[in-house]
Design a protein around this motif. Structure first.
Motif, PDB file in Angstrom:
ATOM      1  N   THR A 150     -10.115 -73.953  15.999  1.00 59.52           N
ATOM      2  CA  THR A 150      -8.780 -74.343  15.553  1.00 59.52           C
ATOM      3  C   THR A 150      -8.352 -75.641  16.224  1.00 59.52           C
ATOM      4  N   ASP A 151      -7.371 -76.286  15.634  1.00 61.66           N
ATOM      5  CA  ASP A 151      -6.797 -77.472  16.271  1.00 61.66           C
ATOM      6  C   ASP A 151      -5.348 -77.217  16.694  1.00 61.66           C
ATOM      7  N   LYS A 152      -4.956 -75.909  16.708  1.00 64.79           N
ATOM      8  CA  LYS A 152      -3.600 -75.526  17.111  1.00 64.79           C
ATOM      9  C   LYS A 152      -3.677 -74.265  17.964  1.00 64.79           C
ATOM     10  N   ILE A 153      -3.182 -74.347  19.187  1.00 69.83           N
ATOM     11  CA  ILE A 153      -3.201 -73.195  20.080  1.00 69.83           C
ATOM     12  C   ILE A 153      -1.826 -73.013  20.708  1.00 69.83           C
ATOM     13  N   LEU A 154      -1.397 -71.771  20.720  1.00 71.31           N
ATOM     14  CA  LEU A 154      -0.144 -71.381  21.350  1.00 71.31           C
ATOM     15  C   LEU A 154      -0.500 -70.545  22.572  1.00 71.31           C
ATOM     16  N   LEU A 155      -0.064 -70.984  23.746  1.00 69.71           N
ATOM     17  CA  LEU A 155      -0.377 -70.285  24.984  1.00 69.71           C
ATOM     18  C   LEU A 155       0.812 -69.438  25.423  1.00 69.71           C
ATOM     19  N   CYS A 156       0.535 -68.235  25.859  1.00 69.12           N
ATOM     20  CA  CYS A 156       1.570 -67.330  26.351  1.00 69.12           C
ATOM     21  C   CYS A 156       1.066 -66.686  27.635  1.00 69.12           C
ATOM     22  N   TYR A 157       1.196 -67.425  28.712  1.00 68.55           N
ATOM     23  CA  TYR A 157       0.710 -66.943  29.997  1.00 68.55           C
ATOM     24  C   TYR A 157       1.836 -66.250  30.766  1.00 68.55           C
ATOM     25  N   ASP A 158       1.449 -65.545  31.821  1.00 68.74           N
ATOM     26  CA  ASP A 158       2.418 -64.822  32.624  1.00 68.74           C
ATOM     27  C   ASP A 158       3.479 -65.767  33.179  1.00 68.74           C
ATOM     28  N   ASN A 159       4.651 -65.196  33.384  1.00 63.72           N
ATOM     29  CA  ASN A 159       5.790 -65.948  33.880  1.00 63.72           C
ATOM     30  C   ASN A 159       5.796 -65.910  35.417  1.00 63.72           C
ATOM     31  N   ASP A 160       4.744 -66.505  35.984  1.00 67.99           N
ATOM     32  CA  ASP A 160       4.636 -66.605  37.435  1.00 67.99           C
ATOM     33  C   ASP A 160       3.991 -67.950  37.767  1.00 67.99           C
ATOM     34  N   GLU A 161       3.850 -68.234  39.053  1.00 68.89           N
ATOM     35  CA  GLU A 161       3.318 -69.535  39.465  1.00 68.89           C
ATOM     36  C   GLU A 161       1.920 -69.788  38.899  1.00 68.89           C
ATOM     37  N   THR A 162       1.078 -68.775  38.929  1.00 70.35           N
ATOM     38  CA  THR A 162      -0.280 -68.917  38.406  1.00 70.35           C
ATOM     39  C   THR A 162      -0.256 -69.191  36.905  1.00 70.35           C
ATOM     40  N   GLY A 163       0.573 -68.471  36.172  1.00 71.49           N
ATOM     41  CA  GLY A 163       0.678 -68.673  34.731  1.00 71.49           C
ATOM     42  C   GLY A 163       1.172 -70.063  34.364  1.00 71.49           C
ATOM     43  N   HIS A 164       2.164 -70.558  35.100  1.00 70.15           N
ATOM     44  CA  HIS A 164       2.683 -71.903  34.838  1.00 70.15           C
ATOM     45  C   HIS A 164       1.629 -72.976  35.135  1.00 70.15           C
ATOM     46  N   LYS A 165       0.919 -72.807  36.249  1.00 69.24           N
ATOM     47  CA  LYS A 165      -0.131 -73.764  36.610  1.00 69.24           C
ATOM     48  C   LYS A 165      -1.261 -73.738  35.572  1.00 69.24           C
ATOM     49  N   LEU A 181       8.316 -66.742  27.973  1.00 73.02           N
ATOM     50  CA  LEU A 181       8.888 -65.421  28.193  1.00 73.02           C
ATOM     51  C   LEU A 181      10.291 -65.553  28.773  1.00 73.02           C
ATOM     52  N   ASP A 182      11.124 -64.572  28.464  1.00 76.15           N
ATOM     53  CA  ASP A 182      12.485 -64.561  28.994  1.00 76.15           C
ATOM     54  C   ASP A 182      12.481 -64.412  30.508  1.00 76.15           C
ATOM     55  N   GLU A 183      13.534 -64.910  31.135  1.00 72.80           N
ATOM     56  CA  GLU A 183      13.706 -64.762  32.579  1.00 72.80           C
ATOM     57  C   GLU A 183      13.682 -63.275  32.934  1.00 72.80           C
ATOM     58  N   GLY A 184      12.961 -62.943  33.982  1.00 68.90           N
ATOM     59  CA  GLY A 184      12.875 -61.554  34.415  1.00 68.90           C
ATOM     60  C   GLY A 184      11.693 -60.794  33.837  1.00 68.90           C
ATOM     61  N   PHE A 185      10.963 -61.397  32.904  1.00 66.01           N
ATOM     62  CA  PHE A 185       9.777 -60.778  32.323  1.00 66.01           C
ATOM     63  C   PHE A 185       8.538 -61.462  32.898  1.00 66.01           C
ATOM     64  N   LYS A 186       7.636 -60.679  33.497  1.00 66.18           N
ATOM     65  CA  LYS A 186       6.421 -61.263  34.060  1.00 66.18           C
ATOM     66  C   LYS A 186       5.383 -61.541  32.985  1.00 66.18           C
ATOM     67  N   ASP A 187       5.234 -60.597  32.037  1.00 66.07           N
ATOM     68  CA  ASP A 187       4.267 -60.787  30.958  1.00 66.07           C
ATOM     69  C   ASP A 187       4.754 -60.080  29.694  1.00 66.07           C
ATOM     70  N   VAL A 188       4.013 -60.227  28.624  1.00 66.84           N
ATOM     71  CA  VAL A 188       4.410 -59.657  27.333  1.00 66.84           C
ATOM     72  C   VAL A 188       4.523 -58.143  27.412  1.00 66.84           C
ATOM     73  N   ALA A 189       3.686 -57.500  28.208  1.00 61.90           N
ATOM     74  CA  ALA A 189       3.724 -56.043  28.322  1.00 61.90           C
ATOM     75  C   ALA A 189       5.086 -55.550  28.811  1.00 61.90           C
ATOM     76  N   LEU A 200      12.025 -57.632  22.522  1.00 57.94           N
ATOM     77  CA  LEU A 200      10.786 -57.855  21.770  1.00 57.94           C
ATOM     78  C   LEU A 200      11.085 -58.574  20.451  1.00 57.94           C
ATOM     79  N   ASN A 201      12.180 -58.223  19.802  1.00 60.09           N
ATOM     80  CA  ASN A 201      12.572 -58.924  18.567  1.00 60.09           C
ATOM     81  C   ASN A 201      12.872 -60.387  18.832  1.00 60.09           C
ATOM     82  N   ARG A 202      13.487 -60.681  19.969  1.00 61.80           N
ATOM     83  CA  ARG A 202      13.768 -62.077  20.326  1.00 61.80           C
ATOM     84  C   ARG A 202      12.459 -62.845  20.548  1.00 61.80           C
ATOM     85  N   LEU A 203      11.504 -62.197  21.208  1.00 59.51           N
ATOM     86  CA  LEU A 203      10.195 -62.816  21.411  1.00 59.51           C
ATOM     87  C   LEU A 203       9.497 -63.038  20.072  1.00 59.51           C
TER      88      LEU A 203
END
Length: 127
Positions: free
Chosen positions: A60-75, A96-104, A113-116
């Motif tokens: 693909t030439d289009k990728i959407l990344l959804c990593y954990d909402n922590d320092e490692t995920g941002h890096k 991800l919304d503030e206060g959520f570490k990951d999609v789970a 979840l509807n907002r996501l």
């Protein structure tokens, strides 16, 4: 990567190539939840794409990344975005919304979840 199964049987439709973004997250549980909203979700099972970036750039030439909402995920997002962009891939981020570490973390919270889900639709459409 986890998630290459039945959903990807229809990835290339009508002879088109590189048309749909692929959504990549960190964990398998995250991918299973995201697949309920978008079929082309994969888990890289770690915080970075590594060699998978080169494989995905051939698909693909289009990728959407959804990593954990922590320092490692941002890096990891910053590093993988650079790698993918250098390979000619358009990259966006599902934040991800503030206060959520990951999609789970969204699993038992249907309103959040509807907002996501709505953000996911916008990001996929924008790519």
């Amino acid at each position: 990567m986890y998630g290459f199964f039945n959903d990807f049987k229809t990835y290339y439709r009508h002879g088109a190539t590189k048309t749909m973004p692929i959504l990549v997250c960190e964990g398998c549980k995250d991918a299973m939840i995201l697949k309920q909203m978008y079929p082309y979700a994969l888990s890289n099972n770690t915080a970075s794409l590594g060699i998978s970036a080169y494989v995905l750039a051939q698909i693909t030439d289009k990728i959407l990344l959804c990593y954990d909402n922590d320092e490692t995920g941002h890096k990891s997002y910053r590093n993988d975005r650079k790698t993918l962009t250098d390979l000619g891939v358009s990259v966006d981020r599902l934040v991800l919304d503030e206060g959520f570490k990951d999609v789970a973390d969204y699993f038992d919270r249907p309103n959040d979840l509807n907002r996501l889900r709505e953000q996911l639709k916008l990001r996929v459409k924008g790519l």
